[in-house]
Design an enzyme around this catalytic site. Structure first.
Site, short mmCIF file in Angstrom:
data_model
loop_
_atom_site.label_atom_id
_atom_site.label_comp_id
_atom_site.label_asym_id
_atom_site.label_seq_id
_atom_site.Cartn_x
_atom_site.Cartn_y
_atom_site.Cartn_z
CG ASP A 44 34.14 -38.79 82.06
OD1 ASP A 44 34.56 -39.86 82.53
OD2 ASP A 44 33.15 -38.18 82.51
CG LEU A 45 30.19 -41.14 77.81
CD1 LEU A 45 29.32 -42.36 77.78
CD2 LEU A 45 30.13 -40.41 76.49
CG ASP A 104 31.46 -42.19 82.54
OD1 ASP A 104 32.41 -42.50 83.27
OD2 ASP A 104 30.80 -41.15 82.69
#
Length: 791
Positions: free
Chosen positions: A345-346, A388
């Site tokens: 996950d960004l 994301d």
């Protein structure tokens, strides 16, 4: 002898009409552009050939027509030339029809359409051959048997009729223009055939009528050429039922052959050739149909595979989507080999969309996909699960997967070049592998739990799944569910931690603290359920309940004669709610509590969000008469400039400033030791006109230090933990007993405008930054009449 006047008139009319038709088609060919122009050029050339044929036949017919009343005209050579010209113009007309835009979209379509014309034309020619040959001889002695070249004209006319019919009956609406064009070409071809027959043997009447017919057909085709723009699309679909033409053609050919045999006729070479052509054309047409059907089936299979792949592919990044990842997970589970799932996950990607826009966000996600594809091993499957969030399925053990995850941590954390400047993002990674038996859903859940744990532990890190995560998640889920009904089930209660006056250590106030006792879970710590309430949106409801309960208890104490004030903690989410000021005013009014007896405590964390909005909210709250305390001062958020602007009344020194520094003695002086940081905050608070409370006082040494620094109020374990209301009431009673020592004054409320001309900084009407920092010398000494009597 001179030609008959009727023949001269017919010839002149035919020539004029034919010339007009040629001019129209030539102009149409020049006017067209693109691929449509080629078809009109072929039509114009065919018209020119037909016009030349017509003029040649008319000239010969007019110059030699005097012989017709007495003997057959010796025009066999001219008739053969006319028949040949008719055949050439007919073929050119057919090619022009096939090249018309929208008629044949491909070479295969044109071939099928031409074969359809051959099948219909051959059947039509065979029927004509049966009718006009022995023994039927429909035209009798006028049958042009002396000119073999007429056979070419008849073949051309039959093919033109067949092609025109197959096109007209298949073209989609509007079909009128193409039908008129095909009809004109058919009439012109038949007229040319009749002209050749008239010149050969039939006589001047047939010649004149055929010439007019040829000219009329050319004019009709020319007018239709101006009309059609573009023609309707011819529908040739292999899956449609378009084989009726073959059945009709074979039925006509078989019926005419049977009739010919019944009449005593015989089949010569022409009949055999016609039948053979019909058979081979049908076989070729069916072969093309079968070939096209197979190609169509292959295209369907390719499209199905393509769409199936699209259904498992993310359109933005080109990686697999959630379906594709599930497919790979099931294949891995069926194979039984070791697999590791990385959930990525960004961190902070939402700010990219908010600040730079979704176009930049999409470009960043596409770049993440490229970096993932370029840094994975063969056999690894990278997927974008949505937003994301990404995932990587890796065959192998946790050790290899850990090395790849470390590499991805650095690769995805690099800069993302954009037109407005480079972006830098970090990534959190959760890692999980199969348990005792492969379970796809369980593996996904474990990877998500590991990712969540990586987020909670500070982001930009890798966390492997641990069974503890499950227990924490289950407890969290249970707490969230049970917390929603805790108020209705009467499971919440308030305890009150005393605030003591120094150095007498008599209780003069209390901080209301929320406690939760669940019948099955037992006592739930506030540091566990308060953050959970903030995340799930329950904090406003809990805060309203605490406010009313604290005001109700404070009202009871004041009614019993206790001189006390109560502070209530306010979360940032409550403080920024527009209706919170109204809730505070309603609680004070409902429980008949003087506003100065209620203190609202705001943590330094609220200062770090939006200072201007916080000042507006605090100013509105102070207008109701309540006092504002800044809790945990010194934890690292507030600055001196912010402290000057904030409309507050009380500073509560953080426990770290009291406990983490050893008390020191004044240089060159005797007396008690004091805490330097507490002394600095005390001086700062008094300079700003604020009262100061030392939190976390746990030992007598710390007490002596804060007293030496001049602090008048303290709070901490040394004075008592959070106790029920009745216990604090007993402490208040003991402090006011006749034998009790007098206590120091409590923090004073903000003076009313009507009682004093001095206005505290940050109050209504005086800006906090520009207000004079005049300290009321009597602040804190007029809290109540009881303190005045004690004084």
């Amino acid at each position: 002898m001179h030609p008959p006047p009727g023949m001269i008139g017919a010839s002149a009319l035919s020539a004029l009409v034919a010339l007009a038709a040629g001019g129209l088609l030539t102009a149409a060919a020049r006017r067209r552009v693109g691929p449509h122009r080629q078809a009109y050029a072929l039509l114009a050339v065919a018209t020119a050939v037909a016009l030349l044929t017509l003029l040649t036949g008319l000239v010969v017919a007019l110059t030699r027509s005097g012989h017709w009343p007495h003997e057959p005209p010796p025009h066999i050579g001219v008739a053969s030339a006319v028949a040949l010209g008719t055949a050439v113009s007919g073929l050119l007309f057919c090619l022009g029809l096939l090249r018309m835009l929208g008629v044949a979209g491909s070479a295969g379509s044109a071939a099928r359409l031409a074969l359809d014309g051959v099948i219909l034309g051959t059947a039509l020619w065979f029927v004509g051959w049966v009718l006009f040959s022995e023994p039927t001889r429909l035209l009798g002695d006028a049958t042009p048997v002396a000119c073999p070249a007429i056979l070419l004209g008849s073949v051309s006319a039959a093919l033109s009729i067949g092609l025109a019919a197959s096109m007209v009956f298949r073209v989609s609406a509007p079909r009128r223009g193409l039908a008129v064009l095909a009809t004109g070409i058919t009439v012109a071809t038949c007229g040319g055939l009749g002209l050749a027959a008239g010149l050969c043997q039939a006589g001047p009447v047939v010649t004149s009528i055929s010439a007019v017919t040829l000219a009329g057909g050319l004019l009709t085709a020319a007018l239709a050429g101006h009309w059609i723009d573009p023609p309707g699309q011819v529908a040739i679909d292999v899956i449609r039922h378009d084989g009726e033409y073959g059945v009709v053609s074979m039925a006509a050919l078989a019926g005419s052959a049977i009739y010919h045999l019944l009449q005593g006729g015989q089949f010569d070479a022409l009949g055999v050739v016609a039948g053979s052509v019909e058979g081979f054309a049908l076989v070729a047409r069916q072969y093309l149909t079968l070939h096209e059907a197979r190609a169509y089936a292959r295209r369907l299979a390719d499209r199905e595979a393509h769409f199936r792949e699209l259904a498992h592919t993310d359109a933005l990044t080109g990686l697999a989507n959630r379906r594709g990842l599930l497919r790979a997970l099931h294949r891995c589970a069926e194979g039984g080999g070791p697999c590791v799932l990385l959930s990525l996950d960004l961190d902070g990607f939402k700010h990219v969309n908010d600040m730079r826009g979704h176009d930049v966000g999409d470009a960043v996600l596409a770049e993440v996909g490229r970096r993932l594809r370029g840094n994975l091993r063969p056999g690894d499957v990278a997927a974008r699960l949505g937003g994301d969030e990404f995932a990587v399925l890796m065959p192998g053990g946790p050790t290899e997967a850990g090395a790849v995850a470390e590499r991805l941590l650095g690769v995805l954390g690099g800069g993302y070049e954009q037109p407005e400047g480079a972006l830098f993002l970090s990534v959190s990674i959760g890692l999980a592998s199969w348990g005792e038996t492969p379970d796809v859903e369980l593996l996904l859940r474990h990877a998500d739990l590991a990712l969540r744990y990586a987020k909670q532990r500070g982001k930009n890190r890798i966390e492997r799944y641990d069974g503890t995560y499950d227990r924490l998640l289950r407890r969290r889920t249970t707490l969230e569910h049970e917390l929603r009904g805790a108020i209705e089930r009467d499971e919440l209660r308030l305890v009150f931690q005393p605030v003591a006056s120094l150095p007498s250590v008599r209780p003069v106030g209390a901080e209301a603290l929320l406690r939760w006792h669940h019948p099955e879970l037992g006592n739930v710590r506030p540091d566990e359920f308060i953050p959970l309430a903030e995340e799930c949106g329950m904090i406003a409801k809990l805060g309203a309940w605490v406010l009313h309960q604290a005001c109700r208890q404070l009202s009871r104490w004041l009614a019993e004669g206790h001189d006390v004030w109560v502070s209530v903690n306010v979360s940032p989410r409550e403080l920024h709610a527009s209706e919170y000021v109204v809730q505070v005013a309603e609680a004070l009014r409902a429980h008949h509590v003087p506003p100065q007896r209620l203190v609202l405590e705001v943590t330094e964390h609220a200062v770090a969000t939006d200072l201007d909005e916080l000042i507006r909210r605090l100013t509105a709250l102070r207008l109701t008469g309540v006092r504002i305390a800044l809790d945990d001062f010194g934890a690292g958020y507030s600055s001196l400039g912010q402290l000057r602007r904030l409309p507050i009344d009380i500073l509560k020194i953080d426990h770290g400033l009291v406990a983490e520094h050893e008390p020191v003695r004044p240089v060159g002086r005797d007396g008690p030791a004091f805490a330097p940081m507490v002394d600095i905050v005390m001086r700062l608070g008094h300079q700003f006109g604020l009262e100061v409370i030392a939190e976390g006082v746990t030992t007598r040494t710390e007490l002596a230090a804060v007293v030496a620094a001049g602090c008048r109020f303290g709070q901490g374990a040394l004075f008592g933990w959070g106790v029920p209301a009745e216990h604090l009431e007993a402490m208040l009673e003991a402090a006011t007993s006749p034998g009790a020592r007098p206590r120091r004054p409590t923090p004073a409320p903000r003076p009313e405008k009507g009682a004093s001309e001095q206005v505290r900084p940050g109050a209504a009407g005086v800006p906090a930054r520009d207000a004079p920092r005049t300290v009321d010398q009597n602040v804190g000494s007029v809290d109540s009449s009881r303190e005045m009597r004690q004084a």
